[in-house]
Design a protein around this motif. Structure first.
Motif, PDB file in Angstrom:
ATOM      1  N   THR A   1       0.847  -1.193   0.000  1.00 57.10           N
ATOM      2  CA  THR A   1       0.000   0.000   0.000  1.00 57.10           C
ATOM      3  C   THR A   1       0.882   1.243   0.000  1.00 57.10           C
ATOM      4  OG1 THR A   1      -1.816  -1.075   1.202  1.00 57.10           O
ATOM      5  CG2 THR A   1      -1.719   1.319   1.274  1.00 57.10           C
ATOM      6  N   LEU A   2       0.670   2.123  -0.963  1.00 52.20           N
ATOM      7  CA  LEU A   2       1.336   3.416  -1.004  1.00 52.20           C
ATOM      8  C   LEU A   2       0.262   4.479  -1.158  1.00 52.20           C
ATOM      9  CD1 LEU A   2       3.830   5.214  -1.110  1.00 52.20           C
ATOM     10  CD2 LEU A   2       3.906   4.849  -3.591  1.00 52.20           C
ATOM     11  N   ASP A   3       0.057   5.274  -0.117  1.00 53.64           N
ATOM     12  CA  ASP A   3      -0.969   6.304  -0.116  1.00 53.64           C
ATOM     13  C   ASP A   3      -0.331   7.639   0.243  1.00 53.64           C
ATOM     14  OD1 ASP A   3      -3.171   7.924   0.109  1.00 53.64           O
ATOM     15  OD2 ASP A   3      -4.365   6.491   1.263  1.00 53.64           O
ATOM     16  N   LEU A   4      -0.173   8.497  -0.766  1.00 56.35           N
ATOM     17  CA  LEU A   4       0.363   9.844  -0.585  1.00 56.35           C
ATOM     18  C   LEU A   4      -0.681  10.889  -0.972  1.00 56.35           C
ATOM     19  CD1 LEU A   4       3.899   9.297  -2.199  1.00 56.35           C
ATOM     20  CD2 LEU A   4       3.245   9.030   0.191  1.00 56.35           C
ATOM     21  N   SER A   5      -1.930  10.526  -0.950  1.00 63.01           N
ATOM     22  CA  SER A   5      -2.992  11.404  -1.429  1.00 63.01           C
ATOM     23  C   SER A   5      -3.158  12.629  -0.538  1.00 63.01           C
ATOM     24  CB  SER A   5      -4.310  10.628  -1.507  1.00 63.01           C
ATOM     25  OG  SER A   5      -4.683  10.147  -0.229  1.00 63.01           O
ATOM     26  N   ARG A   6      -3.730  13.675  -1.127  1.00 66.36           N
ATOM     27  CA  ARG A   6      -4.062  14.916  -0.428  1.00 66.36           C
ATOM     28  C   ARG A   6      -2.834  15.553   0.219  1.00 66.36           C
ATOM     29  NH1 ARG A   6     -10.333  14.889   1.342  1.00 66.36           N
ATOM     30  NH2 ARG A   6     -11.059  13.632  -0.397  1.00 66.36           N
ATOM     31  N   ASN A   7      -1.811  15.730  -0.607  1.00 65.84           N
ATOM     32  CA  ASN A   7      -0.625  16.470  -0.215  1.00 65.84           C
ATOM     33  C   ASN A   7      -0.352  17.525  -1.276  1.00 65.84           C
ATOM     34  OD1 ASN A   7       0.873  15.373   2.334  1.00 65.84           O
ATOM     35  ND2 ASN A   7       0.129  13.524   1.305  1.00 65.84           N
ATOM     36  N   LEU A   8       0.877  17.985  -1.373  1.00 60.03           N
ATOM     37  CA  LEU A   8       1.256  19.017  -2.341  1.00 60.03           C
ATOM     38  C   LEU A   8       2.385  18.515  -3.225  1.00 60.03           C
ATOM     39  CD1 LEU A   8       1.274  22.015   0.186  1.00 60.03           C
ATOM     40  CD2 LEU A   8      -0.578  21.374  -1.375  1.00 60.03           C
ATOM     41  N   ILE A   9       2.361  17.232  -3.551  1.00 57.27           N
ATOM     42  CA  ILE A   9       3.445  16.591  -4.286  1.00 57.27           C
ATOM     43  C   ILE A   9       3.372  16.953  -5.764  1.00 57.27           C
ATOM     44  CG2 ILE A   9       4.380  14.355  -4.973  1.00 57.27           C
ATOM     45  CD1 ILE A   9       3.481  13.320  -2.230  1.00 57.27           C
ATOM     46  N   GLU A  10       4.535  17.236  -6.355  1.00 58.74           N
ATOM     47  CA  GLU A  10       4.623  17.673  -7.741  1.00 58.74           C
ATOM     48  C   GLU A  10       5.437  16.663  -8.553  1.00 58.74           C
ATOM     49  OE1 GLU A  10       4.650  22.471  -6.766  1.00 58.74           O
ATOM     50  OE2 GLU A  10       6.545  21.407  -7.082  1.00 58.74           O
ATOM     51  N   GLY A  11       5.737  17.069  -9.815  1.00 61.70           N
ATOM     52  CA  GLY A  11       6.602  16.254 -10.653  1.00 61.70           C
ATOM     53  C   GLY A  11       5.856  15.126 -11.342  1.00 61.70           C
ATOM     54  N   THR A  12       6.627  14.152 -11.808  1.00 63.11           N
ATOM     55  CA  THR A  12       6.065  13.012 -12.526  1.00 63.11           C
ATOM     56  C   THR A  12       6.074  11.769 -11.645  1.00 63.11           C
ATOM     57  OG1 THR A  12       8.248  12.470 -13.424  1.00 63.11           O
ATOM     58  CG2 THR A  12       6.852  13.929 -14.742  1.00 63.11           C
ATOM     59  N   LEU A  13       5.413  10.734 -12.120  1.00 63.50           N
ATOM     60  CA  LEU A  13       5.380   9.467 -11.393  1.00 63.50           C
ATOM     61  C   LEU A  13       6.681   8.712 -11.648  1.00 63.50           C
ATOM     62  CD1 LEU A  13       1.744   8.389 -12.294  1.00 63.50           C
ATOM     63  CD2 LEU A  13       2.543   9.279 -10.111  1.00 63.50           C
ATOM     64  N   PRO A  14       7.361   8.282 -10.593  1.00 62.61           N
ATOM     65  CA  PRO A  14       8.627   7.565 -10.790  1.00 62.61           C
ATOM     66  C   PRO A  14       8.393   6.162 -11.346  1.00 62.61           C
ATOM     67  CG  PRO A  14       8.051   7.587  -8.468  1.00 62.61           C
ATOM     68  CD  PRO A  14       7.033   8.449  -9.165  1.00 62.61           C
ATOM     69  N   ARG A  15       9.073   5.838 -12.430  1.00 66.49           N
ATOM     70  CA  ARG A  15       8.899   4.525 -13.049  1.00 66.49           C
ATOM     71  C   ARG A  15       9.451   3.395 -12.180  1.00 66.49           C
ATOM     72  NH1 ARG A  15       7.617   3.756 -18.495  1.00 66.49           N
ATOM     73  NH2 ARG A  15       6.964   5.680 -19.536  1.00 66.49           N
ATOM     74  N   SER A  16      10.207   3.754 -11.168  1.00 64.69           N
ATOM     75  CA  SER A  16      10.710   2.713 -10.267  1.00 64.69           C
ATOM     76  C   SER A  16       9.576   2.027  -9.509  1.00 64.69           C
ATOM     77  CB  SER A  16      11.702   3.317  -9.274  1.00 64.69           C
ATOM     78  OG  SER A  16      11.139   4.398  -8.563  1.00 64.69           O
ATOM     79  N   LEU A  17       8.358   2.585  -9.570  1.00 71.57           N
ATOM     80  CA  LEU A  17       7.216   1.937  -8.938  1.00 71.57           C
ATOM     81  C   LEU A  17       6.947   0.557  -9.523  1.00 71.57           C
ATOM     82  CD1 LEU A  17       4.659   4.878  -8.545  1.00 71.57           C
ATOM     83  CD2 LEU A  17       5.649   3.533  -6.703  1.00 71.57           C
ATOM     84  N   VAL A  18       7.396   0.318 -10.752  1.00 67.49           N
ATOM     85  CA  VAL A  18       7.144  -0.988 -11.361  1.00 67.49           C
ATOM     86  C   VAL A  18       7.919  -2.091 -10.652  1.00 67.49           C
ATOM     87  CG1 VAL A  18       6.636  -0.003 -13.619  1.00 67.49           C
ATOM     88  CG2 VAL A  18       8.982  -0.680 -13.087  1.00 67.49           C
ATOM     89  N   LYS A  19       8.881  -1.708  -9.802  1.00 73.00           N
ATOM     90  CA  LYS A  19       9.629  -2.707  -9.047  1.00 73.00           C
ATOM     91  C   LYS A  19       8.842  -3.236  -7.847  1.00 73.00           C
ATOM     92  CE  LYS A  19      14.012  -0.444 -10.230  1.00 73.00           C
ATOM     93  NZ  LYS A  19      15.230   0.237  -9.681  1.00 73.00           N
ATOM     94  N   CYS A  20       7.780  -2.539  -7.506  1.00 73.23           N
ATOM     95  CA  CYS A  20       6.972  -2.941  -6.337  1.00 73.23           C
ATOM     96  C   CYS A  20       5.955  -3.984  -6.783  1.00 73.23           C
ATOM     97  CB  CYS A  20       6.290  -1.731  -5.720  1.00 73.23           C
ATOM     98  SG  CYS A  20       7.429  -0.422  -5.214  1.00 73.23           S
TER      99      CYS A  20
END
Length: 530
Positions: A190-209
Motif C-alpha cells: 500500500t502506497l498512499d500519498l494522497s491529499r498532499n502538495l506533491i509535484e513532478g512526474t510518477l517515478p517509473r521505479s514503482l514498477v519494481k513494487c
C-alpha cells in the motif's frame, strides 16, 4: 482480557497489586478519566486501551518507567492530548505502537529499533518526517496520515531494504517530488500519498513494487501522462490518480495484457482527452468477474502479527465524496469523470459485469447510450450527466435491478423515458435539462399521453416493515460497533432520510450481500470506527 464490554469509570487502583500482570486488554469499553499513571507492571508486555473515553495528558516519563518490558501499546481512539517528545520510544522494546485518533501534538517520535507497526494517524503531529525514522529497520507499517506534516518525502522511506508493506502519509502538507528510488526488493503493498502538495512526474521505479495492491496519489499536483506501465504490476487492485494534472490520451495498445486485477480505477478530475479507452477497458479482467483473484475475504485488510491494517480510499458515490475506511474486496468502480473525453461510450464497457459504480460525467461524450450497459447487472450507480449524449434512453437500463442512483441530466437525450417500474422510481433530477425527453418522472408529458400515474411500485409502501428487514440484512453483512452500513454508504440513506428508494436497496441486498447504494445527499459523510 475485558475487551468489548460496557465497563465504565476510572480503572480500579487495585490493579497496582497485580505485579505479575503481563497482558492487559481493556479496549472497546467506556472507561474514562486520565491515563492510569499509578499503574506499575514491570512485566507488562501488552497494553490495549483503544476505543475508550480516556483523556488528558500522559505522563510519558512515568509510562516508560512503569512498563519497561512493554512490547505492544495501543491507545488509539481516545481523547489523549499533549506533546510527544521525539525520543519517547527510541530506547524501548515496543514492537507495535498505535496512538492514532487522539489529539497528540509535537514532532514524530522516533520508533524503537524493533518496531514493525507504527501509527500516529489522525492527530495534530507537526514538523518534518525525520530521516532517523528509517533506523527502525523492522518497520512494516508506517501510518502518519491526517496530521500537519511538512517538508519533503525522505528518500530513505522509498528505498527501504526491509519488509515495509504499508506507507500511508495521506492528508498532510508534504511537498516536492516522489523520490525515484523504490527498491527492487520492496514488499510494498500500500502506497498512499494522497491529499498532499506533491509535484513532478510518477517515478517509473514503482514498477519494481511487484506486491503493490493499493496506489493512491490523488489530490496532488502531479503532471504526467497516463502511466500505463503500472499495468505490469500483477497485484494492483486499487489505482486512484484523481485530481492531478494528468493529460493527453488514455489508452493502451491492442493485445496488451495489463491491469489484470484492477477493480477500482479513479482517474477523475484530470486533463485526459481523446476517446474513451476501449483497449484499456478490454484488459480489465478484474472488473469482468465477481471473483477478484482467490481472495475470499470481505475487506482489503492485512494482518501484521497481533495488529492489522485497514486499507481505505476516498471515492465519489452518487455525487457524494465518501471515505471508505474499509475497502470491500468486491467493490468495483470506474470513475473517469471531469476530463475532456470525446466520442462514443464504447460498447465493450458492457463486459465489465462486476461494476458497482460507473461515472463518466462532465466530459464531452457524444453519440447514444449503448444498450450494452444493461449487461452490468451489479451496477449500483451510473452517472453520465453533463455530456452531449443523444438519442433515446435504452430500455435495457430499466432491467438493472441493483441500480440505486441514475444521473442522465444535462445531455441532449430525446424521446420517451422508458415507462417500466424501475426507471419510474427515480426523481426527475435524474433526467433534467434534456429538452427532448418526456414522460414520467418529468412533468413534460409525451405527445398523445394522458397524465402519467404515480409509479405503482411506491404505492402502499410499508416503510416500517422494510426498515426492520433492512436492519437485519445489513447487520448480517458484518459491520461491527452498531454502525448500520451497506457497502459503507447504506448508513447515509437509512440514518438521514429513510427515503422511498429503499425498495431498490432491498432488492439489491437480496441479489448479493452489500451490493446496494443510496440516493445522493446534501452533505458529505465520513465513516470512522469499525
Amino acid at each position: 482480557m475485558l475487551s468489548n464490554n460496557k465497563l465504565q469509570g476510572p480503572l480500579p487502583r487495585s490493579l497496582v497489586k497485580c505485579v505479575n500482570l503481563s497482558l492487559l486488554y481493556l479496549d472497546h469499553n467506556e472507561f474514562g478519566d486520565i491515563f492510569p499513571h499509578w499503574l506499575e507492571a514491570p512485566q507488562l508486555q501488552s497494553l490495549d486501551l483503544q476505543s475508550n473515553k480516556f483523556n488528558g495528558r500522559i505522563n510519558l516519563t512515568a509510562l516508560r518507567l512503569s512498563f519497561p518490558a512493554l512490547e505492544l501499546l495501543v491507545i488509539s481512539n481516545n481523547n489523549f492530548t499533549g506533546r510527544l517528545p521525539i525520543e519517547l520510544f527510541s530506547n524501548t522494546s515496543l514492537a507495535i505502537i498505535d496512538l492514532s485518533n487522539n489529539e497528540f501534538g509535537g514532532p514524530i517520535p522516533l520508533a524503537s529499533p524493533v518496531t514493525f507497526y507504527y501509527s500516529i494517524a489522525n492527530n495534530k503531529i507537526t514538523g518534518k518526517i525525520p530521516s532517523l525514522i528509517c533506523k527502525a529497520t523492522k518497520l512494516q507499517v508506517i501510518d502518519f496520515s491526517n496530521n500537519s506534516l511538512t517538508g519533503s518525502l525522505p528518500r530513505c522511506l522509498t528505498s527501504f531494504s526491509t519488509d515495509l508493506s504499508v506507507l500511508n502519509l495521506r492528508m498532510n502538507y508534504l511537498q516536492g517530488t516522489i523520490p525515484p528510488s523504490f527498491s527492487s526488493r520492496s514488499s510494498l503493498m500500500t502506497l498512499d500519498l494522497s491529499r498532499n502538495l506533491i509535484e513532478g512526474t510518477l517515478p517509473r521505479s514503482l514498477v519494481k513494487c511487484k506486491n503493490l495492491e493499493v496506489l493512491d496519489l490523488s489530490d496532488n499536483r502531479i503532471e504526467d501522462t497516463f502511466p500505463r506501465w503500472l499495468g505490469t504490476l500483477p497485484e494492483l487492485k486499487v489505482l486512484v490518480l484523481s485530481s492531478n494534472n494528468l493529460k493527453d490520451l488514455l489508452d493502451i495498445p491492442m493485445g496488451a495484457h495489463l491491469f489484470p486485477k484492477l477493480h477500482i480505477m479513479d482517474l477523475s478530475n484530470n486533463n485526459f482527452s481523446g476517446p474513451l479507452p476501449a483497449n484499456l477497458i478490454m484488459n480489465l479482467k478484474g472488473m469482468m468477474t465477481d471473483e477478484n483473484g482467490q481472495d475470499k475475504s470481505l475487506y482489503m485488510t492485512r494482518s501484521f502479527g497481533s495488529a492489522s491494517y485497514e486499507n481505505s480510499v476516498t471515492v465519489t458515490m452518487k455525487g457524494l465524496e465518501i471515505e471508505l475506511v474499509k475497502i470491500l474486496t468486491f467493490l468495483t468502480i470506474m470513475d473517469l469523470s471531469h476530463n475532456s473525453f470525446q466520442g462514443d461510450i464504447p460498447k465493450v464497457i458492457g463486459h465489465l459485469h462486476s461494476l458497482v459504480g460507473l461515472n463518466l460525467s462532465q466530459n464531452h461524450l457524444t453519440g447514444s447510450i449503448p444498450p450494452t450497459l444493461g449487461n452490468l447487472t451489479d451496477l449500483g450507480w451510473l452517472d453520465l450527466s453533463s455530456n452531449k449524449l443523444k438519442g433515446a434512453i435504452p430500455r435495457e437500463l430499466g432491467d438493472l435491478a441493483s441500480l440505486g442512483y441514475l444521473n442522465l441530466s444535462k445531455n441532449q437525450l430525446t424521446g420517451r423515458i422508458p415507462q417500466d417500474m424501475h426507471l419510474g422510481t427515480f426523481p426527475s433530477d435524474s433526467f433534467n435539462e434534456n429538452p427532448g425527453l418526456c414522460g414520467t418522472p418529468l412533468p413534460k408529458a409525451c405527445p398523445g399521453d394522458a397524465q402519467s400515474p404515480p409509479p405503482l411500485v411506491l404505492i402502499n409502501f410499508d416503510r416500517k416493515g422494510h426498515e426492520s428487514w433492512f436492519e437485519q440484512k445489513t447487520v448480517w453483512l458484518g459491520y461491527a460497533s452498531g454502525i448500520v452500513i451497506g457497502i459503507s454508504i447504506a448508513y447515509i440513506a437509512f440514518e438521514m432520510e429513510k427515503p422511498k428508494w429503499l425498495m431498490r436497496g432491498v432488492r439489491m441486498l437480496e441479489r448479493r450481500a452489500a451490493k446496494w447504494t443510496e440516493k445522493p445527499q446534501r452533505k458529505a459523510i465520513k465513516f470512522h470506527g469499525q
